[in-house]
Scaffold this active site. Sequence first.
Site, mmCIF file in Angstrom:
data_model
loop_
_atom_site.group_PDB
_atom_site.id
_atom_site.type_symbol
_atom_site.label_atom_id
_atom_site.label_comp_id
_atom_site.label_asym_id
_atom_site.label_seq_id
_atom_site.Cartn_x
_atom_site.Cartn_y
_atom_site.Cartn_z
ATOM 1 N N TYR A 134 0.831 -1.216 0.000
ATOM 2 C CA TYR A 134 0.000 0.000 0.000
ATOM 3 C C TYR A 134 0.859 1.257 0.000
ATOM 4 O O TYR A 134 1.710 1.437 0.880
ATOM 5 C CB TYR A 134 -0.902 -0.026 1.238
ATOM 6 C CG TYR A 134 -1.721 1.228 1.456
ATOM 7 C CD1 TYR A 134 -2.891 1.440 0.731
ATOM 8 C CD2 TYR A 134 -1.337 2.185 2.391
ATOM 9 C CE1 TYR A 134 -3.645 2.585 0.941
ATOM 10 C CE2 TYR A 134 -2.092 3.322 2.606
ATOM 11 C CZ TYR A 134 -3.239 3.523 1.873
ATOM 12 O OH TYR A 134 -3.996 4.649 2.079
ATOM 13 N N ASN A 206 7.811 -1.865 2.609
ATOM 14 C CA ASN A 206 6.797 -0.870 2.965
ATOM 15 C C ASN A 206 6.231 -1.229 4.336
ATOM 16 O O ASN A 206 5.032 -1.287 4.527
ATOM 17 C CB ASN A 206 5.695 -0.874 1.903
ATOM 18 C CG ASN A 206 4.691 0.254 2.076
ATOM 19 O OD1 ASN A 206 5.054 1.413 2.063
ATOM 20 N ND2 ASN A 206 3.426 -0.091 2.222
ATOM 21 N N SER A 236 3.455 -3.262 4.482
ATOM 22 C CA SER A 236 3.597 -4.644 4.026
ATOM 23 C C SER A 236 4.955 -4.793 3.363
ATOM 24 O O SER A 236 5.634 -3.808 3.065
ATOM 25 C CB SER A 236 2.498 -5.011 3.013
ATOM 26 O OG SER A 236 1.212 -4.902 3.580
ATOM 27 N N GLY A 275 1.032 -7.087 5.251
ATOM 28 C CA GLY A 275 0.984 -8.229 4.341
ATOM 29 C C GLY A 275 2.399 -8.653 4.012
ATOM 30 O O GLY A 275 3.082 -7.984 3.226
#
Length: 370
Positions: A134, A206, A236, A275
């Site tokens: 994201y 990230n 993530s 994630g």
Amino acid sequence: MSLKPRTRELGLPFPGTPGPWNAITDVAGVSVGFTTLTDPARAMRTGVTAIRPRPDKGRPMPVWAGVHALNGNGEMTGTHWVNDAGYFLGPILVTNTHGIGACHHGATEWMIRHYDTHFREEHAWAMPIVAETYDGTLNDINALHVRPEHAVAALDAAVSGPVAEGSTGGGNGMIAYGFKGGTGTSSRRVTVGGQVYTVGALVQANYGRREWFTVLGVPVGRAMPLAVPEDAERGSIIVILATDAPLSDALLRGLAKRAALGIGRSGTVGGNSSGDIFLAFSTADPMPEPIHAGPVITRHSLNWNGMDPVYEAAVQAVDEAVINAIVQGEDVPCIKPAGAVCPGIDTDALCRLVLGRGTDPGRPGPVPDR
């Protein structure tokens, strides 16, 4: 290509022996391409990273693979088939969360063109690997800037050799440990049974909270605190591991799992909102798609008992790839919240904390309490 020094150029003593590029492209046949989209007037800072595991054309050849999700708050398409069959066909793309559909469309278009014989003569379908993190803090992710043609362009641009890092491709809008993050890569050479193999990693970093950030065992994040501490992790990381070592499906899944240890070396605990999804593939044993390979397929694999050097190489390469992504960072204005700035890491301060000096070896600094 960034002109900023990488971790080893800064003198940070990461363990292990890298390949000539210290990149995932040190695995023969692997190529990487980017489409980087930056337009401040449109609140655009995003892109696409493309990895081609093989230089195949006309008909795709299986790429043996394994997948592991440390925390599943994210997406990586095509992995159900990887789990069942132990292979995939075609490319890998990494982008932002809302770019998954566009990249899947673009990769499918590219595959139909690139593997023209396969799609013309067979009842063929495309299931490319497309993963995301994201970037809505630095990019207007809801504007859907990523389009199918950007995926095609990244795939067409894929080459071997040095790999651009930091704010490139899908990593353009990413943040790691509260610093500007993004794309990072590294590689290791290992010897098993008298044979030299290469393990390469590419990350889209990230993730992570500043207070967790650790480099070579030194808790540097505590010495570089944020003005307003984070209340939770909101990022993530995607890790792609490549090797030319012959590995079974089970060993490739095991190799993918070691990416979790690699990202953990920089401090993450694998936050609930992160994630953390990993794919490992091997370019060994090239052969036709199983439908054309006859009733018996013969493959080779290292012995389970010989895997420790390969696992160690993966952990080291992933750790260094993450720090390579971060040291390439620059200050970037935020979209949310407007007016804030995501800082690039101060590499002089980083080196003083880890090494007791600045990036100039002649500049002394305090030795940290470890």
